[in-house]
Design an enzyme around this catalytic site. Structure first.
Site, PDB file in Angstrom:
ATOM      1  N   SER A   1     -46.047  57.329 -70.696  1.00  0.00           N
ATOM      2  CA  SER A   1     -44.651  57.289 -71.104  1.00  0.00           C
ATOM      3  C   SER A   1     -44.515  56.825 -72.549  1.00  0.00           C
ATOM      4  O   SER A   1     -44.977  57.489 -73.458  1.00  0.00           O
ATOM      5  CB  SER A   1     -43.850  56.408 -70.139  1.00  0.00           C
TER       6      SER A   1
ATOM      7  N   LYS B   1     -16.304  50.749 -67.346  1.00  0.00           N
ATOM      8  CA  LYS B   1     -16.803  49.617 -68.110  1.00  0.00           C
ATOM      9  C   LYS B   1     -17.803  48.824 -67.255  1.00  0.00           C
ATOM     10  O   LYS B   1     -17.558  48.558 -66.084  1.00  0.00           O
ATOM     11  CB  LYS B   1     -15.643  48.717 -68.531  1.00  0.00           C
TER      12      LYS B   1
END
Length: 305
Positions: A123, A175
């Site tokens: 990765s 949010k």
């Protein structure tokens, strides 16, 4: 000798022993301080003669301005004629891996760079590796894992069992999403997936560009699969099987003048250089107690799972 005289001499002996203890302590502290100054003065010194700079990338990769500054030093150091990266990392944050890749590419613009994969460069670790001009791995090294992931816990079931509720006041239902304290918001999940997809496309395109892969060949390696070094070579993710000797052979093939140069390790200065480093050996700094990272929100990771 009467009692008063005996007490007088006994008190003098006690006073002398106390003074001797503090004098010894002061001398010992002075020696430690002097050694600390010497160690601190030599810390961070860089080799001045021509050499091949060795830079190690270990553990989880995060955004690290100090690391990037050191790589910029290597880029600008006239004595550093080439760079060998030693990589042993399962990956890290996408931002940290991106910054590291760019810092290495800056060096490769003017100097040969070779990457040597140790146990693992998956990765984000692989993102760092492909910033080099040439990538070498052991036959049983682990690499690949081309993908992006974000994880967070869901403790809503535990909270329900314990009878705990989380009251939240926010400007919109997107949010502070996602949150471990409430069920996944479908709209937020769609947006999070879009972020993951965008970062994945960046990673995939980077692999395609750096390894000259496209179409089915890129599809077969850019799906999160991990590979041994031998498999990675077959799939064009690396250039050769080997280690430091093969890295030197590569560098010498690029520039014969590198053949007589020594390897010099470039390290980031410790936070506890000098006296602090010595005190740390005695458990007198936070190194003894360990460090705890402050809480962070969800991050995009490119990491071997």
């Amino acid at each position: 000798m009467d009692v008063l005289e005996r007490d007088f001499y006994e008190e003098r002996r006690r006073k002398w022993r106390r003074n001797a203890f503090w004098r010894g302590f002061a001398v010992a502290f002075g020696v430690l301080f002097l050694i600390g100054l010497i160690v601190g003065s030599t810390a961070g010194m860089r080799p001045a003669s021509p050499h091949i700079a060795v830079f190690e990338i270990n553990d989880i990769i995060f955004d690290d301005p100090q690391r990037d500054a050191l790589l910029a030093e290597i880029r600008d150091a006239e004595a550093a004629k080439a760079v060998m990266l030693r990589i042993n990392s399962p990956g890290g944050t996408t931002v940290g891996s991106e910054a590291l890749h760019e810092a290495i590419r800056d060096i490769a613009e003017t100097k040969p760079v070779v990457a040597v994969i140790g146990e693992v460069a998956a990765s984000g670790g692989y993102i760092a590796a492909i910033a080099a001009d040439h990538v070498i791995a052991r036959g049983n090294s682990i690499t690949g894992s081309i993908g992006v992931i974000m994880e967070y816990p869901d403790v809503t079931g535990l909270m329900e069992t314990l009878g705990v509720e989380m009251e939240t006041i926010r400007s919109s239902d997107l949010k502070a999403e996602p949150s471990p304290f409430r069920p996944a918001n479908p709209r937020a999940t769609i947006l999070q997936q879009a972020m993951i997809d965008d970062s994945y496309q960046w990673f995939r395109s980077l692999v395609g560009e750096r390894r000259n892969l496209s179409g089915n060949a890129l599809d077969e390696v850019a799906n999160g699969t991990v590979f041994t070094g031998r498999m990675a070579l077959e799939n064009q993710l690396i250039d050769a099987i080997g280690g430091a000797d093969e890295a030197r052979d590569y560098l010498e093939s690029v520039d014969a003048s590198l053949s007589d140069l020594s390897y010099e390790l470039w390290e980031m200065p410790r936070e506890e250089d000098g006296l602090g480093w010595l005190l740390g050996k005695f458990g007198m700094t936070d190194r003894f107690f360990g460090r705890f990272s402050p809480g962070q929100g969800p991050l995009l990771y490119s990491i071997f799972k």
